[in-house]
Enzyme design. Structure first.
Site, PDB file in Angstrom:
ATOM      1  N   GLY A 112       0.755  -1.344  -0.046  1.00  0.00           N
ATOM      2  CA  GLY A 112      -0.203  -0.014   0.010  1.00  0.00           C
ATOM      3  C   GLY A 112       0.935   1.205   0.023  1.00  0.00           C
TER       4      GLY A 112
ATOM      5  CD  GLN B 255       9.660  -8.082  -1.725  1.00  0.00           C
ATOM      6  OE1 GLN B 255       9.287  -7.915  -0.724  1.00  0.00           O
ATOM      7  NE2 GLN B 255       9.422  -7.342  -2.989  1.00  0.00           N
TER       8      GLN B 255
ATOM      9  N   GLY C 236       6.187   3.938  -8.723  1.00  0.00           N
ATOM     10  CA  GLY C 236       6.801   2.656  -8.687  1.00  0.00           C
ATOM     11  C   GLY C 236       5.919   1.353  -8.878  1.00  0.00           C
ATOM     12  CG  HIS C 237       3.824   0.568  -5.267  1.00  0.00           C
ATOM     13  ND1 HIS C 237       3.938   1.586  -4.489  1.00  0.00           N
ATOM     14  CD2 HIS C 237       4.510  -0.629  -4.733  1.00  0.00           C
ATOM     15  CE1 HIS C 237       4.557   1.118  -3.623  1.00  0.00           C
ATOM     16  NE2 HIS C 237       4.916  -0.047  -3.692  1.00  0.00           N
TER      17      HIS C 237
ATOM     18  CG  LEU D 204      -0.753   1.770  -4.233  1.00  0.00           C
ATOM     19  CD1 LEU D 204      -1.603   1.243  -5.169  1.00  0.00           C
ATOM     20  CD2 LEU D 204       0.343   0.385  -3.614  1.00  0.00           C
TER      21      LEU D 204
END
Length: 351
Positions: free
Chosen positions: A103, A216, A108-109, A105
């Protein structure tokens, strides 16, 4: 017939990171208006109670989030049953792109979501502030939560469904099962449990991530490979502000003065890249990892607002294993530091 999933991620440099197929990584725009095909879901307009990120519930009147635009609001799924029901209702031939987020946001998202939109029939995004990704004393409680705003932003880029579970939905009472890859000591220690579970629930074809958090990206790829999950991992370049600062939800915590000085982080990484490239250009076969770390450290030390350098790592591109020397095969340099009171991370790929 099983459904293939596409996961979309962001990468810091052009599409060579981690040998992952980046061609399908972000936000394609197929059909921005896909009629709701689920009956066992909660629509944005019907949703009266949305679980907050800490597992509690808070009342929200989300009807005001409706927009008169031709693009429909995404359907919000706060439960595992709901997201599973949606996925099972789709024709097996339908391609699904998945964009996992916490969230708050930013561009990039949204770039990931656009890529997913352009390459898939259906796009699912998740919004989950995962407590397992915060160390003790970090900013879990104050991490920004803005579900209505985020859902509206996702509507604008054509996302069809939003999986927004509470913490106690993902980690139920007596939960004891976690995905903990056994990387060599001194390398990755991050838990991919929530991403793994979200991939199971959405059974997507492509999952999009961005490489600002390099560990990640490596971890998610490892999990999907080792567990033979039928998912395409798509990593996109890190999206940066004009001055080089990597976009992050935590940037909102920076004061005006801190924000002005924050680009020193990317400046430090670029300085290491210049040293690496110049030495190889002079005919040297390799550069020591210590030299590269020293360059990054020296630049960071010039900024008085850097209160702590938590790590500067020089690792290989496949497994994030620490390197002693770096040759033509390249490496990834990643760092975490506290600027003012804000923890920021970034990385750069050297090839």
């Amino acid at each position: 017939m099983s459904h293939r999933t596409h996961l979309y991620l962001l990468a810091t440099t052009p599409s060579k990171l981690l040998n992952i197929n980046l061609a399908s990584r972000r936000f394609p725009a197929f059909h921005t208006s896909i009629a709701p095909i689920i009956t066992n879901t909660i629509s944005l307009f019907d949703l009266a109670r949305i679980p907050s990120g800490n597992g509690s519930s808070e009342t929200r009147d989300m009807s005001t989030a409706a927009n008169a635009s031709n693009t429909p609001m995404p359907i919000v799924h706060p439960t595992i049953q709901s997201i599973r029901s949606m996925r099972k209702s789709l024709n097996p031939a339908v391609s699904v792109g998945f964009v996992p987020t916490m969230g708050a946001l930013h561009e990039g998202h949204l770039s990931l979501a656009r890529a997913a939109r352009s390459q898939n029939d259906v796009v699912v995004a998740s919004i989950f502030v995962n407590p397992a990704q915060f160390l003790q004393g970090e900013d879990l409680d104050k991490y920004p939560r803005q579900l209505e705003k985020d859902v509206e932003l996702l509507r604008e880029v054509g996302v069809d469904h939003v999986f927004a579970p509470a913490s106690d939905t993902m980690y139920r009472e007596n939960h004891v099962t976690y995905v903990e890859p056994m990387f060599p000591a001194g390398t990755l220690s991050w838990s991919g449990n929530d991403r793994h579970k979200a991939l199971q629930y959405s059974t997507t074809h492509k999952c999009l991530l961005w490489s600002k958090d390099a560990a990640q990206c490596v971890l998610i790829r490892r999990i999907t490979d080792d567990l033979d999950m039928d998912v395409n991992i798509n990593i996109m370049d890190t999206v940066r502000e004009e001055d080089g600062l990597a976009m992050s939800s935590r940037n909102a915590y920076l004061t005006a003065d801190e924000r002005e000085r924050a680009p020193v982080i990317y400046k430090a990484l670029c300085a290491a890249r210049e040293v690496f490239e110049s030495r190889l250009a002079r005919g040297l076969e390799e550069v020591t990892a210590d030299d590269l770390r020293d360059v990054v450290n020296n630049v960071l030390q010039t900024e008085s607002l850097i209160k702590e350098i938590q790590y500067i790592a020089v690792d290989d591109l496949e497994q994030m294993r620490p390197l002693e020397t770096v040759g033509s095969e390249g490496c990834i340099i990643s760092l975490a530091c506290i600027l003012g009171s804000v923890r920021l991370i970034d990385n750069i790929v050297l090839r």
